[in-house]
Enzyme design. Structure first.
Site, PDB file in Angstrom:
ATOM      1  N   VAL A 144     -15.167  36.626 -10.999  1.00 61.93           N
ATOM      2  CA  VAL A 144     -15.689  37.328  -9.829  1.00 61.93           C
ATOM      3  C   VAL A 144     -16.744  38.300 -10.321  1.00 61.93           C
ATOM      4  CG1 VAL A 144     -15.146  38.826  -7.875  1.00 61.93           C
ATOM      5  CG2 VAL A 144     -13.464  37.137  -8.654  1.00 61.93           C
ATOM      6  N   CYS A 145     -17.899  38.301  -9.661  1.00 58.44           N
ATOM      7  CA  CYS A 145     -18.942  39.268  -9.956  1.00 58.44           C
ATOM      8  C   CYS A 145     -19.361  39.176 -11.429  1.00 58.44           C
ATOM      9  CB  CYS A 145     -18.430  40.658  -9.581  1.00 58.44           C
ATOM     10  SG  CYS A 145     -19.673  41.959  -9.460  1.00 58.44           S
ATOM     11  N   THR A 146     -19.431  40.305 -12.127  1.00 60.27           N
ATOM     12  CA  THR A 146     -19.882  40.317 -13.514  1.00 60.27           C
ATOM     13  C   THR A 146     -18.819  39.846 -14.486  1.00 60.27           C
ATOM     14  OG1 THR A 146     -19.321  42.673 -13.645  1.00 60.27           O
ATOM     15  CG2 THR A 146     -21.621  42.107 -13.156  1.00 60.27           C
ATOM     16  N   GLY A 147     -17.707  39.386 -13.987  1.00 58.50           N
ATOM     17  CA  GLY A 147     -16.737  38.730 -14.863  1.00 58.50           C
ATOM     18  C   GLY A 147     -17.352  37.531 -15.568  1.00 58.50           C
ATOM     19  N   THR A 164     -23.562  35.179 -10.592  1.00 61.38           N
ATOM     20  CA  THR A 164     -22.897  36.465 -10.751  1.00 61.38           C
ATOM     21  C   THR A 164     -23.524  37.419  -9.747  1.00 61.38           C
ATOM     22  OG1 THR A 164     -22.224  38.170 -12.351  1.00 61.38           O
ATOM     23  CG2 THR A 164     -24.470  37.308 -12.554  1.00 61.38           C
TER      24      THR A 164
END
Length: 358
Positions: A144-147, A164
Site C-alpha cells: 500500500v502506498c510507499t510500501g 505507488t
C-alpha cells in the site's frame, strides 16, 4: 489487547451472525468456522508508518468476513523487532510477532504498508531479508502506498509493473529503473504482485483482492458497507478530472468548474461557456487555459470520459445511451474519445471493469 486482537475479537460465525441480526437477515443461514477457508493476511508495519494504510485494508477484510459465509480472513501484524510501533499519526499499535518470526509457515497475502518511515525501515539491518523470507511463504505479495519502495528495495518487484503514491512514483522509477512505474493508477496487478497508490487506495486494493478471492458481488457489498463512494478499478486515475485540474483563481471560472460535472449533457462549447462567465470567447479561452492548466475543450472531454467510465462500470446503459448522458451525442463519438483517452473501447472497458452484484 493488541490492535490486531481487537479487530478479530470473536469467531467469524459470531461476527457474521451479529451483523446479520443487525440487518434483520436470517442468522441461521450462517455457517460454521470449520466450513470456511481461512486466508491469512500478514501486514508489515514499522515506526512512522501511515495508519490508514493499515486500517483501511484491515476493515475491508473484516467487513468481508462479516458479510460472507465463505470469506474467513485472519490477519496479523509484524514489525521489524516484534515491538509495538508508533504511526506517523502518533498512534501506537501492538503487533503479533517480529518480521523474522517464521512460526507461521504459510501466508496467504503479504501486505507492506507505506509511510514516512519506509526508507529507515528498509535500511534496518535484516529487514529486506526478512521481507523476502516472508514473501517466499506468501501466495501473493502486495503493498500500500510507499510500501512499494520497501518491496522494491528487497528485490521483490524486479521486472514488474507497479504503482505507488503519486508523489513517490518518480523516486521509485529512479531507484529501480527495471520497474515499469504507472504514476496514474489506483493499483496495479502484475502476476502475484499487487501494488497500490497512496493511502485510501489501500481500500481499493483490498476490495480488488476480495474480488479476486470471492467475486465481485462480495467486493461490491464490502464497498457499500464501508460507505465507499465509488469502488474504483485499478485502471482508474489517482486523481479525478476535477482534482487533476488547477483550481481557478477567478470566481467566475471557479463557479464554472463547480457547475460543469453536473451539466455534461448541456452545450459546453467555448462560446456557451464564455457566455456563462460573461467573457468573450477569446478572453475566456485564454483565461481558462492560464488558470486551469488545460483548454476548455480538453477539460470538458476529461469530465465526460470520467463520467462515461462510471456509467460503463455501474449501469447496463448502451454505449449510445452513455454517450448521450455525458453530452457526447453518439456512441461513435464516445468510442473515438474513449479510445484516445483511455486506450481501449467502451465495450472492452465495460467487460473488464463492470461491477455486477449478481
Amino acid at each position: 489487547m493488541l490492535l490486531s486482537d481487537a479487530f478479530t475479537h470473536g469467531s467469524a460465525a459470531d461476527r457474521c451472525g451479529r451483523y446479520r441480526h443487525d440487518l434483520d437477515i436470517d442468522a441461521t443461514a450462517s455457517i460454521t468456522d470449520d466450513q470456511r477457508v481461512t486466508q491469512r493476511i500478514t501486514f508489515v508495519v514499522y515506526p512512522d508508518f501511515q495508519l490508514l494504510d493499515l486500517a483501511g485494508p484491515v476493515d475491508a477484510f473484516r467487513a468481508a468476513a462479516l458479510l460472507s459465509e465463505h470469506a474467513n480472513y485472519e490477519w496479523s501484524l509484524l514489525s521489524p523487532d516484534g515491538q509495538p510501533v508508533r504511526s506517523s499519526s502518533l498512534i501506537e499499535v501492538g503487533v503479533d510477532a517480529a518480521l523474522s518470526d517464521t512460526s507461521t509457515a504459510s501466508i496467504d497475502t503479504l501486505v507492506v504498508v507505506g509511510g514516512f518511515g519506509v526508507d529507515a525501515a528498509s535500511a534496518t539491518p535484516g529487514f529486506p531479508e526478512a521481507v523476502r523470507e516472508a514473501a517466499d511463504r506468501a501466495r501473493r505479495i502486495t503493498s500500500v502506498c510507499t510500501g512499494a519502495l520497501a518491496l522494491a528495495h528487497a528485490g521483490l518487484l524486479d521486472g514488474h509493473e507497479v504503482t505507488t503514491h503519486w508523489a513517490s512514483c518518480e523516486l521509485l522509477a529512479k531507484r529501480h529503473p527495471d520497474l515499469t512505474v504507472h504514476a496514474d493508477r489506483i493499483f496495479v496487478r502484475d502476476r502475484d504482485r499487487w501494488t497500490s497508490a497512496g493511502v485510501t487506495a489501500g481500500i481499493d486494493l483490498a476490495l480488488a483482492l476480495i474480488e479476486d478471492d470471492h467475486g465481485p458481488a462480495l467486493a461490491h457489498e464490502v464497498a457499500a458497507w464501508l460507505v465507499v463512494f465509488a469502488r474504483r478499478p485499478g485502471g482508474q486515475a489517482q486523481f479525478s478530472a476535477q482534482l487533476s485540474a488547477q483550481r481557478a483563481s477567478r470566481s467566475s471560472l471557479r463557479e464554472l468548474q463547480d457547475w460543469l460535472p453536473d451539466h455534461l449533457d448541456h452545450d459546453l462549447t467555448v462560446a456557451a461557456l464564455a457566455a456563462r462567465t460573461g467573457m468573450s470567447d477569446r478572453n475566456f479561452a485564454r483565461a481558462f487555459r492560464a488558470e486551469v492548466g488545460t483548454t476548455p475543450a480538453a477539460h470538458v472531454e476529461s469530465l465526460r470520459i470520467e463520467a462515461s467510465r462510471r456509467l460503463l462500470e455501474t449501469t447496463d446503459l448502451t454505449v449510445g445511451a452513455v454517450a448521450r448522458a455525458v453530452g457526447l451525442g453518439h456512441g461513435e463519438t464516445l468510442h473515438r474519445a474513449f479510445r484516445r483517452r483511455v486506450g481501449t473501447t467502451p465495450d472492452r472497458y465495460r467487460q473488464h471493469f463492470a461491477r455486477t452484484t449478481a
